[in-house]
Motif scaffolding. Sequence first.
Motif, short mmCIF file in Angstrom:
data_model
loop_
_atom_site.label_atom_id
_atom_site.label_comp_id
_atom_site.label_asym_id
_atom_site.label_seq_id
_atom_site.Cartn_x
_atom_site.Cartn_y
_atom_site.Cartn_z
N TYR A 51 -9.40 -9.35 -4.23
CA TYR A 51 -8.28 -8.52 -4.70
C TYR A 51 -8.00 -7.41 -3.68
O TYR A 51 -6.84 -7.17 -3.32
N VAL A 52 -9.05 -6.76 -3.22
CA VAL A 52 -8.90 -5.65 -2.28
C VAL A 52 -8.41 -6.15 -0.92
O VAL A 52 -7.42 -5.64 -0.37
N LEU A 53 -9.08 -7.16 -0.38
CA LEU A 53 -8.73 -7.65 0.95
C LEU A 53 -7.36 -8.31 0.95
O LEU A 53 -6.58 -8.16 1.90
N GLY A 54 -7.04 -9.06 -0.11
CA GLY A 54 -5.75 -9.73 -0.19
C GLY A 54 -4.61 -8.73 -0.25
O GLY A 54 -3.57 -8.93 0.40
N GLN A 55 -4.79 -7.67 -1.00
CA GLN A 55 -3.73 -6.68 -1.12
C GLN A 55 -3.48 -5.96 0.20
O GLN A 55 -2.32 -5.76 0.60
N THR A 56 -4.53 -5.57 0.90
CA THR A 56 -4.35 -4.86 2.16
C THR A 56 -3.67 -5.75 3.20
O THR A 56 -2.83 -5.28 3.99
N GLU A 57 -4.01 -7.03 3.23
CA GLU A 57 -3.40 -7.94 4.20
C GLU A 57 -1.95 -8.23 3.85
O GLU A 57 -1.07 -8.24 4.71
N ALA A 58 -1.66 -8.46 2.57
CA ALA A 58 -0.30 -8.77 2.15
C ALA A 58 0.64 -7.58 2.36
O ALA A 58 1.81 -7.75 2.72
N MET A 59 0.12 -6.37 2.14
CA MET A 59 0.93 -5.16 2.31
C MET A 59 0.94 -4.66 3.75
O MET A 59 1.60 -3.68 4.07
N ARG A 60 0.17 -5.33 4.63
CA ARG A 60 0.10 -4.97 6.05
C ARG A 60 -0.42 -3.54 6.24
O ARG A 60 -0.03 -2.84 7.17
N THR A 61 -1.29 -3.10 5.36
CA THR A 61 -1.88 -1.76 5.47
C THR A 61 -3.10 -1.83 6.37
O THR A 61 -4.24 -1.67 5.92
N CYS A 62 -2.87 -2.07 7.64
CA CYS A 62 -3.95 -2.23 8.62
C CYS A 62 -3.51 -1.59 9.93
O CYS A 62 -2.32 -1.58 10.25
N SER A 63 -4.46 -1.08 10.67
CA SER A 63 -4.14 -0.39 11.92
C SER A 63 -3.49 -1.31 12.94
O SER A 63 -2.81 -0.84 13.87
N ARG A 64 -3.67 -2.62 12.80
CA ARG A 64 -3.06 -3.54 13.76
C ARG A 64 -1.59 -3.81 13.46
O ARG A 64 -0.87 -4.34 14.30
N TYR A 65 -1.17 -3.49 12.25
CA TYR A 65 0.20 -3.81 11.85
C TYR A 65 1.13 -2.59 11.88
O TYR A 65 2.34 -2.74 11.96
#
Length: 247
Positions: free
Chosen positions: A126-140
Amino acid sequence: STVTMSVYPQTGLTATNFRARSVVKSASKRADKVDQYFAATVTRRYKKFAVPNGVYTTQCTEGNVKGQAEEKRNAALSKEFRMKQRSAFSKAHDLFENRKQALIAAHGCSAEEKLLVSYPKLAAAYVLGQTEAMRTCSRYVVPDTVAEEYMAAAVDKQMKMRGVPGGVYSLSCAEGTAKGQAEAARVAALGTAFRSACASASATTAARYDAAAYARNHFGHGCEHEEQEFNTYPACAAAMRSSAYGY
């Protein structure tokens, strides 16, 4: 009347205790299967959210040359194996940290909270999927100014120092299983940053707003100063991450 209970040789277990332990073990296995199913379902849902039309975007590229996508899949399997070798303390920490982050993301829904508490793999997905789908990452999230780039780099450095306080990387840090794969992973990370800079204005703006909102909800803990920093420097907010992610 007397009750006779047979004892299994070399174990000291009575028939009653043996059956009870077998039932508990069987129930635990069934619960783990359910947990795996829920986690896979949530991951699949977030992938559909990230790629609604079935056509992968530049965000989803897993390599730059032939064979690197397969190497990424092998690395994921290798990391899954290594994560099982963690200490009991590390496993317990990750369980409660993922649960906390998932409960924050559940936006007060009691039904979701009950599932997330009962199934730890579901909470992690749930946590990892949400961060990836919302692009809340320093690479994005692409910094707009030199100051924002510096702030993001400083936060990223702090996150890595927290994950590796003694300077020795843990089992979760291996970026490959053969010579050259670690360098390929670094090149792929630079490729991701370059593709993010080429994204549309709407995708870039959405990523910046989502990163700031995610950091405020999960890491701002009510501090007005930190929330202002996240709003001013979304790339800094995107560099924030849970201590359970591993580095």
